[in-house]
Design a protein around this motif. Structure first.
Motif, PDB file in Angstrom:
ATOM      1  N   ILE A  14       4.969  51.425 101.716  1.00  0.00           N
ATOM      2  CA  ILE A  14       4.781  51.337 100.270  1.00  0.00           C
ATOM      3  C   ILE A  14       3.307  51.560  99.947  1.00  0.00           C
ATOM      4  N   ASP A  15       3.083  52.340  98.912  1.00  0.00           N
ATOM      5  CA  ASP A  15       1.730  52.533  98.386  1.00  0.00           C
ATOM      6  C   ASP A  15       1.710  51.916  96.994  1.00  0.00           C
ATOM      7  N   PRO A  16       1.127  50.722  96.852  1.00  0.00           N
ATOM      8  CA  PRO A  16       1.106  50.060  95.540  1.00  0.00           C
ATOM      9  C   PRO A  16       0.068  50.637  94.590  1.00  0.00           C
ATOM     10  N   GLU A  17      -0.706  51.605  95.051  1.00  0.00           N
ATOM     11  CA  GLU A  17      -1.731  52.214  94.198  1.00  0.00           C
ATOM     12  C   GLU A  17      -1.488  53.703  93.996  1.00  0.00           C
ATOM     13  N   ALA A  18      -0.227  54.126  94.121  1.00  0.00           N
ATOM     14  CA  ALA A  18       0.098  55.519  93.819  1.00  0.00           C
ATOM     15  C   ALA A  18      -0.104  55.735  92.321  1.00  0.00           C
ATOM     16  N   VAL A  19      -0.350  56.967  91.939  1.00  0.00           N
ATOM     17  CA  VAL A  19      -0.659  57.282  90.545  1.00  0.00           C
ATOM     18  C   VAL A  19       0.320  58.326  90.026  1.00  0.00           C
ATOM     19  N   ILE A  20       0.826  58.076  88.828  1.00  0.00           N
ATOM     20  CA  ILE A  20       1.683  59.030  88.135  1.00  0.00           C
ATOM     21  C   ILE A  20       1.085  59.237  86.753  1.00  0.00           C
ATOM     22  N   GLY A  21       1.298  60.403  86.178  1.00  0.00           N
ATOM     23  CA  GLY A  21       0.755  60.637  84.849  1.00  0.00           C
ATOM     24  C   GLY A  21       1.088  62.013  84.328  1.00  0.00           C
ATOM     25  N   TYR A  22       0.424  62.369  83.256  1.00  0.00           N
ATOM     26  CA  TYR A  22       0.607  63.680  82.635  1.00  0.00           C
ATOM     27  C   TYR A  22      -0.760  64.313  82.456  1.00  0.00           C
ATOM     28  N   ASP A  23      -0.884  65.561  82.881  1.00  0.00           N
ATOM     29  CA  ASP A  23      -2.126  66.324  82.776  1.00  0.00           C
ATOM     30  C   ASP A  23      -1.950  67.341  81.656  1.00  0.00           C
ATOM     31  N   ARG A  24      -2.567  67.075  80.505  1.00  0.00           N
ATOM     32  CA  ARG A  24      -2.390  67.960  79.337  1.00  0.00           C
ATOM     33  C   ARG A  24      -2.898  69.370  79.573  1.00  0.00           C
ATOM     34  N   PRO A  25      -4.103  69.573  80.141  1.00  0.00           N
ATOM     35  CA  PRO A  25      -4.549  70.954  80.341  1.00  0.00           C
ATOM     36  C   PRO A  25      -3.613  71.769  81.246  1.00  0.00           C
ATOM     37  N   LEU A  26      -3.030  71.124  82.251  1.00  0.00           N
ATOM     38  CA  LEU A  26      -2.096  71.839  83.129  1.00  0.00           C
ATOM     39  C   LEU A  26      -0.660  71.779  82.605  1.00  0.00           C
ATOM     40  N   MET A  83       3.569  58.613  78.334  1.00  0.00           N
ATOM     41  CA  MET A  83       3.506  59.929  79.003  1.00  0.00           C
ATOM     42  C   MET A  83       4.376  60.945  78.282  1.00  0.00           C
ATOM     43  N   LEU A  84       5.572  60.533  77.894  1.00  0.00           N
ATOM     44  CA  LEU A  84       6.479  61.454  77.209  1.00  0.00           C
ATOM     45  C   LEU A  84       5.930  61.880  75.855  1.00  0.00           C
ATOM     46  N   VAL A  85       5.281  60.955  75.145  1.00  0.00           N
ATOM     47  CA  VAL A  85       4.643  61.304  73.872  1.00  0.00           C
ATOM     48  C   VAL A  85       3.529  62.309  74.116  1.00  0.00           C
ATOM     49  N   GLU A  86       2.716  62.051  75.119  1.00  0.00           N
ATOM     50  CA  GLU A  86       1.620  62.971  75.439  1.00  0.00           C
ATOM     51  C   GLU A  86       2.160  64.350  75.811  1.00  0.00           C
ATOM     52  N   ALA A  87       3.216  64.391  76.598  1.00  0.00           N
ATOM     53  CA  ALA A  87       3.800  65.665  77.021  1.00  0.00           C
ATOM     54  C   ALA A  87       4.423  66.416  75.847  1.00  0.00           C
ATOM     55  N   GLY A  88       4.838  65.681  74.812  1.00  0.00           N
ATOM     56  CA  GLY A  88       5.470  66.304  73.659  1.00  0.00           C
ATOM     57  C   GLY A  88       4.496  66.916  72.668  1.00  0.00           C
ATOM     58  N   GLN A  89       3.197  66.689  72.866  1.00  0.00           N
ATOM     59  CA  GLN A  89       2.200  67.251  71.957  1.00  0.00           C
ATOM     60  C   GLN A  89       1.911  68.701  72.337  1.00  0.00           C
ATOM     61  N   LYS A  90       1.802  69.546  71.328  1.00  0.00           N
ATOM     62  CA  LYS A  90       1.521  70.959  71.570  1.00  0.00           C
ATOM     63  C   LYS A  90       0.129  71.110  72.169  1.00  0.00           C
ATOM     64  N   GLN A  91       0.052  71.848  73.227  1.00  0.00           N
ATOM     65  CA  GLN A  91      -1.223  72.103  73.904  1.00  0.00           C
ATOM     66  C   GLN A  91      -1.497  73.600  73.864  1.00  0.00           C
TER      67      GLN A  91
END
Length: 103
Positions: A14-26, A83-91
């Motif tokens: 187990i990695d308790p410090e794994a990171v998940i997220g959304y990268d707007r530029p990519l 994250m879903l809100v961020e991903a839903g924004q037009k980039q």
């Protein structure tokens, strides 16, 4: 770009410090985990979502992690919604995309 800590499981580890997220530029969701402590490069064992529009949905990221034998837990509902809100924004396309450097 958003970043949230989650638990990443793999064959009893187990990695308790794994990171998940959304990268707007990519325009992609990403997951990083199991960074070796003794590695000079600090390269994560799993690093998904490093390329333009690689994982446009959170579901596609989770499914790819599963096909590689990883399970994610501990993602809070509020973080998922953010994250879903961020991903839903037009980039708009980045400068690199507009100049043809990134495709």
């Amino acid at each position: 770009m958003s970043r949230y800590y989650v638990n990443l499981h793999d064959n009893g580890r187990i990695d308790p410090e794994a990171v998940i997220g959304y990268d707007r530029p990519l325009r992609t969701f990403f997951l990083q985990g199991f960074i070796p402590l003794d590695s000079e490069l600090d390269e994560p064992e799993i690093w998904l979502g490093a390329f333009l529009e690689e994982f446009p949905t959170l579901e596609s990221l989770v499914e790819e992690a599963r096909t590689r034998g990883f399970e994610i837990s501990g993602l809070k509902q509020a973080d998922m919604i953010a994250m879903l809100v961020e991903a839903g924004q037009k980039q708009e396309p980045s400068l690199g995309e507009r100049l043809g450097w990134i495709k």
